[in-house]
Design a protein around this motif. Structure first.
Motif, PDB file in Angstrom:
ATOM      1  N   ALA A   1       0.955  -1.264  -0.090  1.00 20.71           N
ATOM      2  CA  ALA A   1       0.007  -0.017  -0.184  1.00 20.71           C
ATOM      3  C   ALA A   1       0.910   1.213   0.041  1.00 20.71           C
ATOM      4  N   ALA A   2       0.569   2.251  -0.706  1.00 20.47           N
ATOM      5  CA  ALA A   2       1.178   3.587  -0.702  1.00 20.47           C
ATOM      6  C   ALA A   2       0.584   4.502   0.161  1.00 20.47           C
ATOM      7  N   LEU A   3       1.102   4.737   1.070  1.00 21.76           N
ATOM      8  CA  LEU A   3       0.474   5.771   2.087  1.00 21.76           C
ATOM      9  C   LEU A   3       1.032   7.131   1.908  1.00 21.76           C
TER      10      LEU A   3
ATOM     11  N   ASP B   1      11.505   0.963   9.882  1.00 24.54           N
ATOM     12  CA  ASP B   1      11.573   0.223   8.957  1.00 24.54           C
ATOM     13  C   ASP B   1      10.734  -0.910   9.175  1.00 24.54           C
ATOM     14  N   ARG B   2      10.395  -1.471  10.066  1.00 21.09           N
ATOM     15  CA  ARG B   2       9.525  -2.770  10.494  1.00 21.09           C
ATOM     16  C   ARG B   2       8.707  -2.851  11.600  1.00 21.09           C
ATOM     17  N   VAL B   3       7.618  -3.391  11.731  1.00 20.23           N
ATOM     18  CA  VAL B   3       6.941  -3.733  12.803  1.00 20.23           C
ATOM     19  C   VAL B   3       6.476  -5.113  12.727  1.00 20.23           C
TER      20      VAL B   3
ATOM     21  N   ASP C   1       6.599  -3.852   6.697  1.00 20.35           N
ATOM     22  CA  ASP C   1       7.986  -3.301   6.258  1.00 20.35           C
ATOM     23  C   ASP C   1       7.774  -1.989   5.620  1.00 20.35           C
ATOM     24  N   LEU C   2       8.407  -0.917   6.220  1.00 16.66           N
ATOM     25  CA  LEU C   2       8.173   0.373   5.488  1.00 16.66           C
ATOM     26  C   LEU C   2       9.391   0.983   4.689  1.00 16.66           C
TER      27      LEU C   2
ATOM     28  N   THR D   1       7.034   5.826   2.163  1.00 13.97           N
ATOM     29  CA  THR D   1       5.827   5.484   2.879  1.00 13.97           C
ATOM     30  C   THR D   1       5.299   4.328   2.085  1.00 13.97           C
ATOM     31  N   ASP D   2       5.841   3.368   1.513  1.00 14.48           N
ATOM     32  CA  ASP D   2       5.280   2.280   0.805  1.00 14.48           C
ATOM     33  C   ASP D   2       5.383   1.178   1.871  1.00 14.48           C
ATOM     34  N   LEU D   3       4.180   0.741   2.053  1.00 15.45           N
ATOM     35  CA  LEU D   3       4.093  -0.312   3.165  1.00 15.45           C
ATOM     36  C   LEU D   3       3.788  -1.597   2.616  1.00 15.45           C
ATOM     37  N   ARG D   4       4.745  -2.741   3.075  1.00 23.18           N
ATOM     38  CA  ARG D   4       4.453  -4.156   2.585  1.00 23.18           C
ATOM     39  C   ARG D   4       4.005  -4.676   3.736  1.00 23.18           C
ATOM     40  N   TRP D   5       3.001  -5.439   3.739  1.00 22.46           N
ATOM     41  CA  TRP D   5       2.523  -6.418   4.773  1.00 22.46           C
ATOM     42  C   TRP D   5       2.749  -7.986   4.271  1.00 22.46           C
TER      43      TRP D   5
END
Length: 118
Positions: free
Chosen positions: A9-11, A55-57, A74-75, A79-83
Protein backbone atom coordinates in the motif's frame (compact mmCIF):
# COMPACT_ATOMS: atom_id res chain seq x y z
CA UNK A 1 7.70 -19.72 8.95
CA UNK A 2 5.68 -19.91 5.80
CA UNK A 3 4.30 -16.84 4.03
CA UNK A 4 0.51 -16.95 3.73
CA UNK A 5 0.12 -13.68 1.90
CA UNK A 6 1.69 -10.34 1.13
CA UNK A 7 0.58 -7.03 -0.27
CA UNK A 8 1.57 -3.38 -0.58
CA UNK A 9 0.00 0.00 0.00
CA UNK A 10 1.23 3.50 -0.79
CA UNK A 11 0.48 5.79 2.14
CA UNK A 12 0.74 9.57 2.18
CA UNK A 13 1.78 10.39 5.79
CA UNK A 14 5.52 10.50 6.60
CA UNK A 15 7.10 7.13 7.32
CA UNK A 16 7.85 7.99 10.97
CA UNK A 17 4.17 8.75 11.61
CA UNK A 18 3.04 5.46 10.05
CA UNK A 19 5.69 3.54 12.03
CA UNK A 20 4.56 5.12 15.31
CA UNK A 21 0.96 4.25 14.48
CA UNK A 22 1.89 0.61 13.84
CA UNK A 23 3.85 0.55 17.11
CA UNK A 24 0.71 1.49 19.09
CA UNK A 25 -2.22 -0.57 17.79
CA UNK A 26 -3.95 0.12 21.10
CA UNK A 27 -3.99 3.91 20.58
CA UNK A 28 -5.57 5.95 17.83
CA UNK A 29 -2.85 8.13 16.24
CA UNK A 30 -4.95 11.28 16.55
CA UNK A 31 -5.97 10.49 20.15
CA UNK A 32 -9.63 10.36 19.21
CA UNK A 33 -10.55 8.29 22.26
CA UNK A 34 -10.61 4.90 20.55
CA UNK A 35 -8.06 2.41 19.42
CA UNK A 36 -7.20 1.26 15.97
CA UNK A 37 -7.39 -1.13 14.29
CA UNK A 38 -11.11 -1.67 14.63
CA UNK A 39 -11.23 -5.15 16.13
CA UNK A 40 -14.17 -7.44 16.67
CA UNK A 41 -15.27 -7.50 20.29
CA UNK A 42 -13.80 -10.94 21.01
CA UNK A 43 -10.48 -10.32 19.24
CA UNK A 44 -7.28 -9.30 21.03
CA UNK A 45 -5.46 -6.12 20.13
CA UNK A 46 -2.19 -7.24 18.55
CA UNK A 47 1.04 -6.67 20.41
CA UNK A 48 4.36 -5.69 18.90
CA UNK A 49 6.72 -8.68 18.99
CA UNK A 50 9.57 -7.13 17.00
CA UNK A 51 10.44 -3.78 15.46
CA UNK A 52 13.14 -1.78 13.80
CA UNK A 53 12.77 2.00 14.01
CA UNK A 54 10.94 3.50 11.00
CA UNK A 55 11.58 0.29 9.06
CA UNK A 56 9.64 -2.74 10.38
CA UNK A 57 6.95 -3.72 12.87
CA UNK A 58 5.84 -7.28 13.57
CA UNK A 59 2.52 -7.92 15.31
CA UNK A 60 1.23 -10.96 17.12
CA UNK A 61 -1.97 -12.41 15.75
CA UNK A 62 -5.00 -10.14 16.18
CA UNK A 63 -7.24 -13.20 15.65
CA UNK A 64 -7.92 -15.49 18.61
CA UNK A 65 -8.92 -18.34 16.27
CA UNK A 66 -5.45 -18.37 14.66
CA UNK A 67 -3.05 -17.31 17.45
CA UNK A 68 0.15 -18.52 15.74
CA UNK A 69 -0.02 -15.97 12.92
CA UNK A 70 2.47 -13.10 12.63
CA UNK A 71 1.81 -9.93 10.66
CA UNK A 72 4.91 -8.04 9.52
CA UNK A 73 4.87 -4.49 8.18
CA UNK A 74 7.92 -3.26 6.25
CA UNK A 75 8.15 0.47 5.53
CA UNK A 76 10.16 2.30 2.91
CA UNK A 77 11.18 5.99 3.10
CA UNK A 78 8.56 6.80 0.45
CA UNK A 79 5.94 5.40 2.87
CA UNK A 80 5.34 2.33 0.79
CA UNK A 81 4.13 -0.31 3.19
CA UNK A 82 4.44 -4.05 2.55
CA UNK A 83 2.55 -6.45 4.78
CA UNK A 84 3.43 -10.11 5.14
CA UNK A 85 1.25 -12.69 6.86
CA UNK A 86 3.14 -15.77 8.06
CA UNK A 87 2.64 -18.88 10.19
CA UNK A 88 4.36 -22.01 11.38
CA UNK A 89 3.13 -25.44 10.28
CA UNK A 90 0.52 -26.79 10.49
CA UNK A 91 -0.97 -24.09 8.30
CA UNK A 92 -4.58 -22.98 8.52
CA UNK A 93 -7.01 -24.19 5.85
CA UNK A 94 -7.04 -22.43 2.47
CA UNK A 95 -10.40 -20.91 3.36
CA UNK A 96 -8.93 -19.46 6.58
CA UNK A 97 -5.87 -18.18 4.72
CA UNK A 98 -8.09 -16.35 2.21
CA UNK A 99 -10.12 -14.89 5.08
CA UNK A 100 -6.92 -13.72 6.83
CA UNK A 101 -5.65 -12.06 3.65
CA UNK A 102 -8.94 -10.20 3.31
CA UNK A 103 -8.74 -9.13 6.96
CA UNK A 104 -5.22 -7.73 6.46
CA UNK A 105 -6.20 -5.92 3.25
CA UNK A 106 -9.08 -4.29 5.16
CA UNK A 107 -6.80 -3.50 8.10
CA UNK A 108 -4.29 -1.71 5.86
CA UNK A 109 -6.49 -0.20 3.15
CA UNK A 110 -9.41 0.86 5.35
CA UNK A 111 -8.54 0.91 9.08
CA UNK A 112 -4.99 2.21 8.78
CA UNK A 113 -5.87 4.81 6.14
CA UNK A 114 -8.83 5.99 8.24
CA UNK A 115 -6.71 6.13 11.39
CA UNK A 116 -4.10 8.19 9.56
CA UNK A 117 -6.75 10.50 8.14
CA UNK A 118 -5.89 9.68 4.52
Amino acid sequence: MMVLGTGTAALSPPVHFVWKTLMRPDLHPHNRGFSWPVMFEDQPVPRVVESSEFDRVVWSSPWSTVPDILLQFDLRPTTDLRWTLSAHAPLPSLQTIEWLRGQVRHLVNVDLRNALGH
